[in-house]
Enzyme design. Structure first.
Site, PDB file in Angstrom:
ATOM      1  N   ASN A 266     -31.802 -17.703 -31.396  1.00 45.13           N
ATOM      2  CA  ASN A 266     -33.257 -17.586 -31.408  1.00 45.13           C
ATOM      3  C   ASN A 266     -33.737 -18.060 -30.034  1.00 45.13           C
ATOM      4  O   ASN A 266     -33.864 -19.259 -29.790  1.00 45.13           O
ATOM      5  CB  ASN A 266     -33.813 -18.461 -32.535  1.00 45.13           C
ATOM      6  CG  ASN A 266     -35.323 -18.380 -32.631  1.00 45.13           C
ATOM      7  OD1 ASN A 266     -35.985 -17.785 -31.781  1.00 45.13           O
ATOM      8  ND2 ASN A 266     -35.867 -19.003 -33.658  1.00 45.13           N
TER       9      ASN A 266
ATOM     10  N   ARG B 181     -32.665 -13.204 -33.363  1.00 44.65           N
ATOM     11  CA  ARG B 181     -34.052 -13.070 -33.781  1.00 44.65           C
ATOM     12  C   ARG B 181     -34.790 -12.320 -32.676  1.00 44.65           C
ATOM     13  O   ARG B 181     -34.738 -12.720 -31.515  1.00 44.65           O
ATOM     14  CB  ARG B 181     -34.671 -14.441 -33.952  1.00 44.65           C
ATOM     15  CG  ARG B 181     -36.137 -14.330 -34.258  1.00 44.65           C
ATOM     16  CD  ARG B 181     -36.816 -15.632 -34.151  1.00 44.65           C
ATOM     17  NE  ARG B 181     -38.233 -15.451 -34.427  1.00 44.65           N
ATOM     18  CZ  ARG B 181     -39.167 -16.235 -33.935  1.00 44.65           C
ATOM     19  NH1 ARG B 181     -38.861 -17.223 -33.141  1.00 44.65           N
ATOM     20  NH2 ARG B 181     -40.419 -16.014 -34.228  1.00 44.65           N
TER      21      ARG B 181
ATOM     22  N   HIS C  22     -43.397 -13.577 -38.468  1.00 44.86           N
ATOM     23  CA  HIS C  22     -42.818 -14.487 -39.476  1.00 44.86           C
ATOM     24  C   HIS C  22     -42.232 -13.705 -40.658  1.00 44.86           C
ATOM     25  O   HIS C  22     -42.057 -14.260 -41.749  1.00 44.86           O
ATOM     26  CB  HIS C  22     -43.868 -15.463 -40.061  1.00 44.86           C
ATOM     27  CG  HIS C  22     -44.228 -16.606 -39.159  1.00 44.86           C
ATOM     28  ND1 HIS C  22     -45.473 -17.188 -39.201  1.00 44.86           N
ATOM     29  CD2 HIS C  22     -43.535 -17.284 -38.222  1.00 44.86           C
ATOM     30  CE1 HIS C  22     -45.522 -18.178 -38.333  1.00 44.86           C
ATOM     31  NE2 HIS C  22     -44.363 -18.242 -37.702  1.00 44.86           N
TER      32      HIS C  22
ATOM     33  N   ARG D   8     -52.913 -22.393 -31.499  1.00 41.29           N
ATOM     34  CA  ARG D   8     -53.565 -21.070 -31.485  1.00 41.29           C
ATOM     35  C   ARG D   8     -54.792 -21.082 -32.389  1.00 41.29           C
ATOM     36  O   ARG D   8     -54.771 -21.674 -33.467  1.00 41.29           O
ATOM     37  CB  ARG D   8     -52.590 -19.993 -31.975  1.00 41.29           C
ATOM     38  CG  ARG D   8     -51.542 -19.649 -30.942  1.00 41.29           C
ATOM     39  CD  ARG D   8     -50.539 -18.668 -31.510  1.00 41.29           C
ATOM     40  NE  ARG D   8     -49.190 -19.206 -31.408  1.00 41.29           N
ATOM     41  CZ  ARG D   8     -48.165 -18.827 -32.139  1.00 41.29           C
ATOM     42  NH1 ARG D   8     -48.297 -17.865 -33.026  1.00 41.29           N
ATOM     43  NH2 ARG D   8     -46.982 -19.378 -31.976  1.00 41.29           N
TER      44      ARG D   8
ATOM     45  N   GLU E 259     -34.804 -19.012 -41.947  1.00 44.48           N
ATOM     46  CA  GLU E 259     -34.738 -17.730 -41.244  1.00 44.48           C
ATOM     47  C   GLU E 259     -33.337 -17.466 -40.710  1.00 44.48           C
ATOM     48  O   GLU E 259     -32.859 -16.337 -40.730  1.00 44.48           O
ATOM     49  CB  GLU E 259     -35.757 -17.730 -40.101  1.00 44.48           C
ATOM     50  CG  GLU E 259     -37.185 -17.697 -40.617  1.00 44.48           C
ATOM     51  CD  GLU E 259     -38.205 -18.173 -39.594  1.00 44.48           C
ATOM     52  OE1 GLU E 259     -38.791 -17.325 -38.923  1.00 44.48           O
ATOM     53  OE2 GLU E 259     -38.410 -19.395 -39.482  1.00 44.48           O
TER      54      GLU E 259
END
Ligand code: ADP
Length: 431
Positions: A7, A104, A194, A255, A412
């Site tokens: 990742n 990923r 996601h 964010r 994940e």
């Protein structure tokens, strides 16, 4: 099969080595052998490497600071450590014991609707997509290239996309109401992110309750540094809160989530900033950090509120919870409209905040008793640190559809490892 899961972020690399097989997937017995994180690649990097024990949890950790120029240097370091005597990983003696790599990849555009084995054509398509995800895809591509250089083309690599699970969004959910030609010309639309996490927790929920895919209806809330909500019905994503980029939707660590686009021009005008500078403020200086003026870390904000009664910390948490609650309400409407016969919907909490903070879960669900969503304070309290299960009060049987809350830790990396194996073996990827 030992799968190296990569990742790659803009200047960081997370990895895991997961031992899996079709039989292990079936019986949920896949195992993490090693994991790690390398931060600040490009300068004096901070390296954390973990060997995992029989129970799959880290049992020994190595920390160091080393000058690492680029992803090649970082992946080279990981590989050398994995095969070294020092790491003492019994099933990895040489590079030949790493059988495949799962990457990923943040943005798969409209082209990639599932995980794929990486070929030259796939690489070209990923490069074409850089414009859509300039902050993320270049790092993912650099990671894939570095792994290919170091391990050779004989080791298959698979790309697992954050966007893929959302390919089932209907047009009315993915289009922005801007002139249609911008979608046709530039593919400006909502993609969602996601996806690997939402897909994983919804699958776990389905397994936990022994549900058919077609009876799996859920609103999943991935609340970490990045946050997103997803409406899932019949096992498919039908709406999600992130859009063209991961900026839209919930309030996040740094964010803003949803804002009126007119804010951008007004801020640029008032502060003499360029569009890029405003974009950077919305991505890096907003959210929990922007409102509190203190930190993007939810644990620290909760502490500030508790210990010092800090007004801005409370405000940041209130905005965060209110936005999440609004999305629950809106996705309930989306799911109910898509399935008039729906009998049960789960609200699933995951991510660092969702998995660990009973306080935030309780504040988000406040006032939703009217919808039948009522947390059991004791169950909610004990749902931390990897616990998985239902945190709702037991309700007497009723004719009304049920709405229950669950905590399900995401994984994940595990789903990336499983998809890597399934893509190589060319067998369907399970929801
Ligand atoms: P990322 O999105 O980077 O993977 P995580 O999923 O690890 O991030 O989530 C990080 C967030 O989880 C941080 O805001 C952190 O404060 C929060 N968090 C972790 N544990 C707790 C806790 N016990 N209570 C509240 N927040 C927590």
């Amino acid at each position: 099969m030992n799968i190296l899961v990569l990742n790659a972020g803009s200047s960081s690399l997370k990895f895991q080595v997961i031992e899996t097989s079709l039989d292990a997937i079936q019986h949920d017995t896949d195992r993490t052998l090693a994991s790690g994180l390398i931060e600040r690649i490009g300068s004096q990097a901070l390296v954390t490497l973990n060997r995992h024990g029989e129970n799959g949890k880290p049992e020994k950790t190595w920390k160091s600071a080393q000058a690492l120029r680029n992803f090649n240097a970082a992946i080279d370091l990981v590989l050398r450590w994995l095969v070294s005597d020092a790491s003492e990983i019994p099933s990895i003696k040489s590079l030949a014991d790493i059988h495949a790599i799962g990457n990923r990849v943040v943005h798969g555009g409209e082209k990639f609707t599932k995980s794929v084995v990486i070929t030259d054509d796939v690489m070209r398509a990923l490069e074409d997509m850089i414009e859509l995800a300039p902050l993320h895809n270049p790092a993912n591509i650099a990671g894939i290239r570095a792994a290919r250089e170091l391990l050779g083309v004989g080791v298959p690599q698979v790309a697992v996309f954050d966007t893929a699970f959302h390919h089932t969004l209907p047009e009315h959910a993915y289009l922005y109401a801007i002139p249609y030609q911008y979608y046709r010309r530039y593919k400006i639309r909502r993609y969602g992110f996601h996806g690997t996490s939402h897909r994983y927790v919804a699958y776990k929920y389905r397994k936990m309750l022994g549900l058919e895919r077609t009876n799996t209806h859920a609103i999943s809330l991935h609340l970490g540094n990045g946050c997103s909500a997803c409406a899932i019905t019949r096992g498919d994503s039908i709406d999600t809160s992130m859009g063209l980029t991961p900026l839209e939707g919930l309030v996040m660590g740094t964010r803003s989530g949803d804002v009126d686009p007119a804010v951008i021009e007004y801020m640029a005008l008032k502060e003499g900033m360029s569009i890029e500078e405003v974009d950077s403020v919305l991505n890096r200086l907003s959210g929990l950090l922007g409102i509190s003026g203190l930190t993007n870390d939810m644990r620290e904000l909760l502490e500030e509120e508790r210990e010092h009664n800090d007004r801005r910390a409370r405000l940041a948490i209130d905005l965060f919870c209110y936005r999440a609650r609004k999305y629950i309400g809106s996705y309930l409407a989306s799911i109910a409209a898509a399935n008039p016969d729906v009998r049960a919907v789960a609200v699933i909490f995951t991510g660092g905040i969702g998995e660990n903070s009973s306080e935030i879960r309780s504040r988000i669900t406040q006032g939703l008793e009217w919808f039948g969503l009522e947390l059991d304070p004791e169950k909610n309290q004990k749902a931390v640190g990897g616990w998985a299960g239902c945190i709702s009060k037991d309700a007497p049987p009723s004719d009304r559809p049920s709405l229950k809350a669950y905590v399900i830790p995401t994984n994940e990396e595990l789903l990336i490892a499983r998809d890597t194996l399934r893509s190589i073996e060319n067998i369907p990827q399970r929801f």
